[in-house]
Design an enzyme around this catalytic site. Structure first.
Site, PDB file in Angstrom:
ATOM      1  N   LYS A 103     -14.652  20.177  -3.380  1.00  0.00           N
ATOM      2  CA  LYS A 103     -14.787  18.772  -2.860  1.00  0.00           C
ATOM      3  C   LYS A 103     -16.327  18.805  -2.783  1.00  0.00           C
ATOM      4  CE  LYS A 103     -12.555  14.972  -1.965  1.00  0.00           C
ATOM      5  NZ  LYS A 103     -11.304  14.319  -2.514  1.00  0.00           N
ATOM      6  N   GLY A 202      -0.950  -0.276   4.010  1.00  0.00           N
ATOM      7  CA  GLY A 202      -2.205  -0.146   3.431  1.00  0.00           C
ATOM      8  C   GLY A 202      -1.719  -0.861   1.885  1.00  0.00           C
ATOM      9  N   GLY A 204      -4.410  -1.479  -0.549  1.00  0.00           N
ATOM     10  CA  GLY A 204      -5.542  -1.440  -1.239  1.00  0.00           C
ATOM     11  C   GLY A 204      -5.411  -0.935  -2.903  1.00  0.00           C
ATOM     12  N   VAL A 206      -3.985   1.846  -4.318  1.00  0.00           N
ATOM     13  CA  VAL A 206      -2.590   2.216  -4.626  1.00  0.00           C
ATOM     14  C   VAL A 206      -1.644   1.518  -3.906  1.00  0.00           C
ATOM     15  CG1 VAL A 206      -3.394   4.647  -5.203  1.00  0.00           C
ATOM     16  CG2 VAL A 206      -2.899   4.269  -2.878  1.00  0.00           C
TER      17      VAL A 206
HETATM   18  P1  NAD Z   1      -8.157   1.879  -0.608  1.00  0.00           P
HETATM   19  O1  NAD Z   1      -9.572   1.792   0.301  1.00  0.00           O
HETATM   20  O2  NAD Z   1      -8.309   0.771  -1.977  1.00  0.00           O
HETATM   21  O3  NAD Z   1      -6.950   1.057   0.216  1.00  0.00           O
HETATM   22  C1  NAD Z   1      -6.614   1.518   1.696  1.00  0.00           C
HETATM   23  C2  NAD Z   1      -6.239   0.236   2.234  1.00  0.00           C
HETATM   24  O4  NAD Z   1      -5.689   0.630   3.562  1.00  0.00           O
HETATM   25  C3  NAD Z   1      -7.245  -0.907   2.311  1.00  0.00           C
HETATM   26  O5  NAD Z   1      -6.582  -2.014   2.088  1.00  0.00           O
HETATM   27  C4  NAD Z   1      -7.511  -1.012   3.953  1.00  0.00           C
HETATM   28  O6  NAD Z   1      -7.450  -2.420   4.405  1.00  0.00           O
HETATM   29  C5  NAD Z   1      -6.088  -0.456   4.214  1.00  0.00           C
HETATM   30  N1  NAD Z   1      -6.218   0.178   5.908  1.00  0.00           N
HETATM   31  C6  NAD Z   1      -6.970   0.868   6.485  1.00  0.00           C
HETATM   32  N2  NAD Z   1      -6.852   1.142   7.674  1.00  0.00           N
HETATM   33  C7  NAD Z   1      -5.342   0.364   7.904  1.00  0.00           C
HETATM   34  C8  NAD Z   1      -4.468   0.608   8.731  1.00  0.00           C
HETATM   35  N3  NAD Z   1      -4.747   0.933  10.008  1.00  0.00           N
HETATM   36  N4  NAD Z   1      -3.376  -0.147   8.784  1.00  0.00           N
HETATM   37  C9  NAD Z   1      -2.991  -0.675   7.626  1.00  0.00           C
HETATM   38  N5  NAD Z   1      -3.888  -0.786   6.638  1.00  0.00           N
HETATM   39  C10 NAD Z   1      -5.089  -0.041   6.657  1.00  0.00           C
HETATM   40  O7  NAD Z   1      -7.960   3.183  -0.814  1.00  0.00           O
HETATM   41  P2  NAD Z   1      -6.777   3.669  -1.973  1.00  0.00           P
HETATM   42  O8  NAD Z   1      -7.550   4.184  -3.154  1.00  0.00           O
HETATM   43  O9  NAD Z   1      -5.616   2.764  -2.264  1.00  0.00           O
HETATM   44  O10 NAD Z   1      -6.256   4.974  -1.261  1.00  0.00           O
HETATM   45  C11 NAD Z   1      -5.298   4.932  -0.244  1.00  0.00           C
HETATM   46  C12 NAD Z   1      -4.806   6.194   0.270  1.00  0.00           C
HETATM   47  O11 NAD Z   1      -4.236   7.030  -1.000  1.00  0.00           O
HETATM   48  C13 NAD Z   1      -6.055   7.243   0.583  1.00  0.00           C
HETATM   49  O12 NAD Z   1      -5.474   8.138   1.705  1.00  0.00           O
HETATM   50  C14 NAD Z   1      -6.470   7.812  -0.742  1.00  0.00           C
HETATM   51  O13 NAD Z   1      -7.022   9.348  -0.154  1.00  0.00           O
HETATM   52  C15 NAD Z   1      -5.042   8.224  -1.231  1.00  0.00           C
HETATM   53  N6  NAD Z   1      -4.979   8.495  -2.594  1.00  0.00           N
HETATM   54  C16 NAD Z   1      -5.454   7.571  -3.470  1.00  0.00           C
HETATM   55  C17 NAD Z   1      -5.563   8.018  -4.733  1.00  0.00           C
HETATM   56  C18 NAD Z   1      -5.918   6.904  -5.971  1.00  0.00           C
HETATM   57  O14 NAD Z   1      -5.764   7.225  -6.926  1.00  0.00           O
HETATM   58  N7  NAD Z   1      -6.623   5.663  -5.370  1.00  0.00           N
HETATM   59  C19 NAD Z   1      -5.004   9.045  -5.371  1.00  0.00           C
HETATM   60  C20 NAD Z   1      -4.515  10.073  -4.345  1.00  0.00           C
HETATM   61  C21 NAD Z   1      -4.663   9.777  -3.053  1.00  0.00           C
END
Ligand code: NAD
Length: 382
Positions: A103, A202, A204, A206
């Site tokens: 990383k 959440g 976002g 995913v």
């Molecule tokens: P993102 O930033 O697009 O979405 C995160 C969402 O969580 C946002 O909409 C944010 O407003 C919301 N959030 C933040 N704090 C919050 C809270 N206290 N309560 C409720 N919602 C809250 O990120 P993402 O890409 O969707 O990733 C989300 C998680 O999945 C992360 O932990 C990331 O590491 C993990 N992840 C993502 C991927 C991927 O392909 N995007 C792959 C593996 C793991």
């Protein structure tokens, strides 16, 4: 014969690129027990300070995201990159993607100090490591930023290029669906999600996609996000029930799917849970391993995060193969997460051990017996 020709070609490409690109800053090696290499990256001319952590390359080159964040100190950045790179060893080790754990982090607020010059310099630093670390998108970095890094290094995956894989979120979500179905089968004897009440934290990249696929599966959704617009979208599009962010842990539901933050399964939240399974896509969901034990004692089935959310890793690794990126190959590999998680759940029941410990055992076995070790040379098609 073919392999050695490819290896030769690969070496020539690396040499050609290296001859053109010199990292003009300083690469400072730090020795930290348990990690293969920790490299501090400094280039004062562009305001760059970062760290590349290579935890383990037993099964293949280290693959892991590049995170940019306004860490308050070097120590804070170091703690984060060590934890994240070790996590990638676990993820790769169980997934058998022929990659290792690494990383990198860039210290600073992306909104304030991210410039093309800084990105190019960090690209040159990655390049100087000759491919032992392969970077990808992470928080604070956009796909377009990877396009700039690409001007200095090929050692990247998931970049905006016709022969690269691009946004991993849809593939991560497909893996999540496989994992949630496997959990349903384990708890209720059927993988059908029809009528199941699933709480998503959440919405976002995913979380909202997961809400959509679960909606098509017939699930009833309860959702939360700090962003009210995202909640409104889920309510309108998928007839989801909305709750406040602090209420999500206590929602009476069948499955809780954390898709926002790390550390959310902890001594404060676990006693509130009223679900039969936790299966979501956020990274580092357990605050400590003891929290995995607490879930197990409470009779809640936990899908280990780094297994259920490995869809994106499977996807980006396909682009490193001889045939180049192929979404169908990525999809078919991710579909195997159903049987992998089923195996973990069954072993957990049989050995009376928490699921996260079973996943760690599988990783340890793969690393010591070299299961899933890369045998083919890596090819960068972009
Ligand atoms: P993102 O930033 O697009 O979405 C995160 C969402 O969580 C946002 O909409 C944010 O407003 C919301 N959030 C933040 N704090 C919050 C809270 N206290 N309560 C409720 N919602 C809250 O990120 P993402 O890409 O969707 O990733 C989300 C998680 O999945 C992360 O932990 C990331 O590491 C993990 N992840 C993502 C991927 C991927 O392909 N995007 C792959 C593996 C793991």
């Amino acid at each position: 014969m073919e392999n050695s020709t490819q290896t030769q070609e690969f070496k020539e490409i690396v040499e050609a690129v290296n001859n053109r690109i010199h990292f003009k800053g300083k690469l400072i090696e730090h020795s930290i027990e348990g990690f293969e290499r920790i490299i501090e990256v400094v280039d004062d001319s562009v305001g760059l300070r970062g760290i590349i952590a290579i935890h383990n390359t037993t099964l293949g080159p280290a693959v892991g995201g590049i995170r940019m964040y306004p860490y308050s100190s070097f120590e804070e950045a170091l703690t984060d990159v060590l934890r994240l790179s070790e996590g990638m060893t676990f993820k790769s080790g169980v997934a058998q993607t022929g990659t290792g754990g690494g990383k990198s982090v860039i210290i600073g607020d992306p909104k304030k100090i991210k410039t093309p010059q800084l990105l190019r310099s960090f690209g040159a630093a990655i390049n100087a490591l000759g491919g032992t670390y392969i970077g990808a998108e992470d928080s604070g970095m956009r796909l377009s930023d990877l396009g700039i890094l690409r001007e200095r290094t090929r050692f990247l995956v998931g970049i905006p290029h016709p022969r690269s894989s691009g946004d991993p979120s849809p593939f991560t979500v497909f893996g999540g669906l496989m994992g949630i179905k496997a959990a349903a089968k384990q708890v209720w004897g059927s993988s059908s999600l029809k009528g199941k009440r699933i709480a998503i934290q959440g919405l976002g990249a995913v979380g909202l996609r997961l809400a959509e696929v679960l909606f098509w599966e017939g699930a009833r959704l309860v959702v939360t996000d700090v962003d009210r617009n995202l909640v409104d979208t889920a309510v309108k599009s998928f007839k989801a029930e909305a709750v406040e962010p602090h209420e999500i842990f206590g929602v009476a539901c069948d499955i809780f799917a954390p898709c926002a933050l790390g550390g959310i399964l902890n001594p404060e939240t676990i006693p509130q849970l009223k679900c039969r399974a936790v299966a979501g896509l956020a990274n580092n969901q357990l605050l400590t391993p003891g929290d995995g034990e607490a879930l197990f004692k409470k009779g809640i089935l936990y899908a280990p995060d780094y297994v259920i959310n490995s869809g994106g890793l499977y996807q980006v690794c396909v682009e490193l193969e001889k045939g180049g990126y192929d979404p169908t190959l990525a999809r078919d590999r991710i579909a195997t997460l159903y049987s992998l998680l089923t195996e973990i759940f069954e072993l957990s029941a049989e050995k009376k051990l928490p699921t996260h410990e079973i996943a760690n055992e599988i990783c340890h076995r793969n690393l010591t017996q070299l299961v899933g070790k890369r045998t083919e040379p890596i090819i960068f098609h972009h």
